[in-house]
Design an enzyme around this catalytic site. Structure first.
Site, short mmCIF file in Angstrom:
data_model
loop_
_atom_site.label_atom_id
_atom_site.label_comp_id
_atom_site.label_asym_id
_atom_site.label_seq_id
_atom_site.Cartn_x
_atom_site.Cartn_y
_atom_site.Cartn_z
N HIS A 107 -27.09 -7.29 47.41
CA HIS A 107 -27.80 -5.86 47.15
C HIS A 107 -27.73 -5.70 45.46
O HIS A 107 -27.29 -4.50 44.87
CB HIS A 107 -27.04 -4.74 47.69
CG HIS A 107 -28.04 -3.58 48.03
ND1 HIS A 107 -27.89 -2.46 47.40
CD2 HIS A 107 -28.92 -3.19 49.01
CE1 HIS A 107 -28.83 -1.41 47.68
NE2 HIS A 107 -29.49 -2.21 48.86
N THR A 143 -33.67 -5.38 46.84
CA THR A 143 -32.48 -4.14 46.90
C THR A 143 -33.62 -2.85 46.51
O THR A 143 -34.36 -3.06 45.55
CB THR A 143 -31.71 -4.53 45.63
OG1 THR A 143 -31.03 -5.61 45.74
CG2 THR A 143 -30.69 -3.39 45.12
N GLU A 144 -33.35 -1.92 47.09
CA GLU A 144 -34.11 -0.60 47.04
C GLU A 144 -35.80 -0.78 46.94
O GLU A 144 -36.30 0.02 46.37
CB GLU A 144 -33.44 0.13 45.79
CG GLU A 144 -32.21 0.20 45.57
CD GLU A 144 -31.22 1.03 46.62
OE1 GLU A 144 -31.99 1.82 47.22
OE2 GLU A 144 -30.05 0.98 46.67
N LEU A 145 -36.20 -1.66 47.63
CA LEU A 145 -37.45 -2.10 47.46
C LEU A 145 -38.16 -2.15 46.08
O LEU A 145 -39.29 -1.81 46.11
CB LEU A 145 -38.29 -1.06 48.44
CG LEU A 145 -38.10 -1.04 49.99
CD1 LEU A 145 -39.07 -0.23 50.69
CD2 LEU A 145 -37.97 -2.46 50.68
N TRP A 298 -38.29 2.42 46.10
CA TRP A 298 -38.20 3.28 47.24
C TRP A 298 -37.44 4.59 46.92
O TRP A 298 -37.38 5.67 47.57
CB TRP A 298 -37.91 3.23 48.63
CG TRP A 298 -36.44 2.76 48.86
CD1 TRP A 298 -35.40 2.85 48.29
CD2 TRP A 298 -36.33 2.39 50.21
NE1 TRP A 298 -34.26 2.64 48.87
CE2 TRP A 298 -34.72 2.16 50.17
CE3 TRP A 298 -36.72 2.10 51.51
CZ2 TRP A 298 -33.81 1.73 51.25
CZ3 TRP A 298 -35.82 1.93 52.61
CH2 TRP A 298 -34.51 1.40 52.33
#
Lengths: 407, 412
Positions: A107, A143-145, A298
């Site tokens: 991640h 990761t986290e878009l 995001w």
């Protein structure tokens, strides 16, 4: 036709223990705390939600489908602290109605700092998904878009993927709707599925907000909003953190009842169905190219990287971390490498974010620190120790190429 | 409605020796800006600058604010406050009988407090006011007397309690006056929730009567950018600035300094201030073997204070108990990042500061080292802390005080 495409993010970092400049152990991570959080969230969210999902899939006989992205670091923690959660995910995998996506095992934000590390972590994640769930991921989410054109190009070069998920941010879509399938520029086969952030956030953030005009949100009402997409879109991409169910939105908000009734309400309209991300990519043609020269994510209202790389401490910490890559790899110590990779998990940098004043408590959730300054100090102390270990790693462990160079 | 306040205060510029005087001045100045009518009674000893004598009116330089001097030798911090204070107490202490028990305020304090009360009550008869507002215990007997005589509501403001100043070895006489004042008052103002908890738990004051009004800081004379320094500076400087007394935790500063010096050598520790622990603290630095790295400047004022801040890379407030803590805001005003004790009012409200338990010298050293070693941390604390300090405005405190007055008068 409106296809509801659910994807849930499942992740917990390895939180660091309190580590001062005077400490010298290699036990950087807080086992007690990590086990405690893992078990707590398992009890409130993962186990009950997995059970509900399984029931819904059986009840609807294959018409209710969902997708997960489960990070490598949480899979490790499930194995150690809550094996029953892992078993329930495996049970879900066997239904054939659950797709597992690929991401970086740790991640991490490695895409921004180290192409080789990025590729290695995707490969590691694909392997663990294959081993545990018996499928090879064909859809990638970063990761986290975190996304831009270059990411799409890199993913196409790595190969094996047919689609990428990203945030349907207004500033990249303009007048266009997130409810279509798009294409990144300069790629040949990749498709882009964009998050419908309005409907996603209705569930993830606004669900229990009593000040919200639509409160209380019931499955019937939500289904009507999905119905409204019919005729001007193919797919409603609902991308949410899995902890929404039971953690961010507690059970007493009615979130589980909402989820329990949602498939029936959605499927009441014969034009609707549920599709997994790879099915969406297979079924629908891309209607347009979406050009994303700058990074989007995001997070927060800015949908940018400022939650992880928004202040000098975050930049400093992450640059110092990736600056050690060669040394860590040259040391040839697998334990050292594992520690270094766990430090890449984006949460460590999220804890250092100083813009909470506006964005509020989402940043504080599961945050083990009192302040972003404390988290930076702790991280830098650990990194300091890690750096010292690189220098003192026994030369016998070093790869021969280095030995030859020094000889 | 315009409320007329009779304020029993402490120091007023240029006669200032510590935080209490700064707070009284900042608050009344802001009240004056907001158009609140204040008559400020100021205990003064010795010759007055302007037309002297009992009940003389001094020039305050501010609209809506009248300053009246009351002859008295009372001073805010007792004989250990600073050189001037020691002088004043010594003079008052002449021809005094000895007194049992600890008497950090000088031997004749009881008598002086009561003499002051009588004088104030006399002066008050010539004044028109709606509310009496008293700051800290020494004025409480006077304030209680005036309130009883005039029938006007009393508001007391607690800038520090006997527990802050003396730990568990409280002076019973002082405690009794504090308690009496708080219970006699219609409303009690504390400068933090930290102090509010002490007032409620240690003095038995009903919580609904106690209001928190944070102090402010005056940025009008602040430099926009830090003075250019340090490029040629070899050593980092960690600053302690405050009275060197038990309450301020100077020994924890030194223990932490010792730990810091185990890891990095090019650090100087500057201790600016006077107090009853000064010599003991100098001794301790020597005992710890770090005497060559610790510098004592004694009490600083004016430009010397500015210079001390300009040298500093970090300001540390290791207080054992600090009701508010204006000093960290002062440091931020001077572009110096701060590390503060969690046993303080400021720690509960200032977010962009490092915080430690005062007794946790390892953690204090850990954080000092981090600031000195990592410029991004120092810069973030400096810039964000300063931006946050700007929001502590005396005008907001004054407006809150006005709300408290309205409650005391039962009109809100």
């Amino acid at each position: 036709m409106a296809s509801v495409c659910f994807y849930f993010q499942v992740h917990q970092p390895y939180r660091l223990r309190h580590y001062t400049i005077f400490d010298s152990g290699t036990d950087y991570f807080d086992e007690y705390k990590n086990a405690q959080v893992c078990r707590k969230v398992a009890g409130k969210c993962y186990l009950p939600t997995n059970r509900l999902m399984l029931n819904l899939i059986r009840e609807h006989e294959g018409r209710f489908k969902i997708a997960y992205s489960v990070t490598g670091v949480i899979l490790e923690q499930f194995r150690a602290y809550a094996p029953e959660v892992l078993a329930s995910f495996q049970e879900l995998a066997q239904t054939g109605c659950v797709e597992f996506l690929a991401e970086t095992y740790h991640h991490s934000l490695s895409f921004l700092f180290s192409p080789q590390e990025f590729a290695a972590q995707i490969a590691a994640h694909q392997q663990v998904v294959r081993e545990l769930f018996g499928q090879t991921p064909r859809v990638f989410r970063n990761t986290e878009l975190v996304y831009n054109n270059a990411l799409a190009e890199t993913i196409e070069r790595i190969g094996g993927f047919q689609a990428i998920l990203a945030e349907g941010a207004d500033h990249i879509l303009g007048w266009r709707s997130p409810n279509f399938v798009y294409r990144p520029p300069n790629t040949r086969r990749l498709k882009l599925l964009l998050k419908n952030y309005r409907l996603s956030d209705d569930i993830a953030f606004r669900f229990s907000n009593r000040g919200w005009r639509e409160w209380p949100l019931r499955a019937e009402k939500f289904a009507q909003w999905v119905n409204a997409v019919n005729g001007n879109g193919y797919t409603v991409n609902l991308f949410v953190d899995y902890e929404t169910f039971g953690e961010h939105q507690w059970e007493d908000t009615g979130i589980f009842d909402f989820l329990r009734h949602l498939p029936t309400e959605i499927l009441r309209n014969r034009d609707n169905d549920f599709k997994m991300p790879s099915e969406v990519a297979d079924t629908y043609e891309a209607v347009d190219v979406v050009d994303v020269p700058h990074l989007v994510s995001w997070a927060d209202t800015e949908r940018d990287l400022s939650a992880w790389l928004g202040n000098p401490m975050q930049y400093n910490a992450i640059h110092e971390l990736y600056g050690l890559e060669d040394q860590v790899k040259a040391a040839g110590d697998p334990k050292l490498l594992a520690c270094w990779r766990r430090l890449q998990t984006s949460d460590h940098f999220y804890y250092m974010c100083t813009k909470w004043f506006a964005d509020g408590d989402v940043h504080k959730y599961f945050n083990p620190y009192d302040s972003p300054y404390d988290s930076y100090i702790n991280f830098m102390n650990v990194l300091d120790h890690l750096r010292a270990r690189c220098q003192t790693a026994p030369s016998s462990l070093r790869p021969p190429v280095l030995a030859a160079a020094s000889a | 409605m315009r409320i007329r306040t009779l304020m029993l205060g402490w120091e007023f510029p240029p006669y200032i020796s510590g935080g209490l005087g700064t707070a009284c001045y900042g608050l009344t100045k802001a009240m004056s800006h907001l158009g609140m009518d204040v008559t400020f009674l100021l205990p003064r000893m010795g010759p007055l600058r302007l037309s002297g004598g009992s009940g003389a009116t001094l020039e305050s330089g501010l609209p809506h604010l009248r300053l009246r001097a009351v002859p008295s030798s009372l001073i805010a911090y007792g004989r250990f406050g600073n050189a001037r204070g020691a002088h004043a107490t010594a003079r008052a202490g002449k021809a005094e009988e000895s007194l049992s028990g600890p008497a950090p305020y000088g031997p004749n304090i009881c008598e002086e407090v009561h003499r002051y009360a009588l004088r104030v009550m006399k002066i008050a008869e010539t004044e028109e006011f709606d509310v009496i507002h008293a700051h800290d215990w020494m004025t409480f007997p006077a304030a209680i007397g005036v309130a009883a005589r005039s029938g006007k509501p009393l508001v007391v403001q607690i800038h520090s309690t006997e527990f802050d100043r003396s730990g568990e070895q409280v002076n019973q006489y002082v405690y009794d006056i504090e308690r009496h004042g708080m219970h006699a008052a219609a409303r009690v103002i504390t400068v933090s929730n930290y102090t509010r908890n002490i007032v409620v738990s240690r003095y038995g004051v009903p919580p609904e009567k106690v209001e928190v009004v944070y102090n402010g800081i005056d940025f009008s004379d602040a430099a926009v950018a830090p003075m250019a320094n340090g490029t040629a500076k070899r050593d980092k400087v960690v600053l302690f600035l405050g009275r060197i007394t038990m309450q301020k935790g100077p020994e924890y500063f030194l223990y932490a300094a010792k730990r810091v010096l185990e890891k990095i050598q090019n650090v100087k520790f500057v201790m600016a201030g006077d107090g009853d622990r000064l010599y003991g603290t100098i001794d301790l630095a020597a005992w710890l073997g770090i005497g060559h790295r610790v510098f004592f400047t004694r009490f600083l004022r004016g430009a010397d204070v500015d210079r001390a801040y300009e040298m500093a890379d970090l300001y540390v407030m290791p207080s054992v108990s600090e009701p508010f803590g204006i000093a960290p805001l002062e440091a931020l005003k001077h572009h110096v990042p701060v590390l503060v004790s969690k046993s303080s009012g400021i720690a509960e409200t200032l977010r962009n500061a490092l915080k430690v338990d005062f007794w946790d010298i390892n953690e204090m050293a850990n954080k000092i080292i981090a600031v000195l070693r990592h410029p991004p941390l120092q810069e973030s604390l400096r810039a964000n802390g300063r931006a946050e300090a700007l929001r502590f405005r005396w005008e907001d405190s004054a407006a809150r005080v006005n709300e408290v007055y309205l409650k005391a008068l039962h009109v809100a």
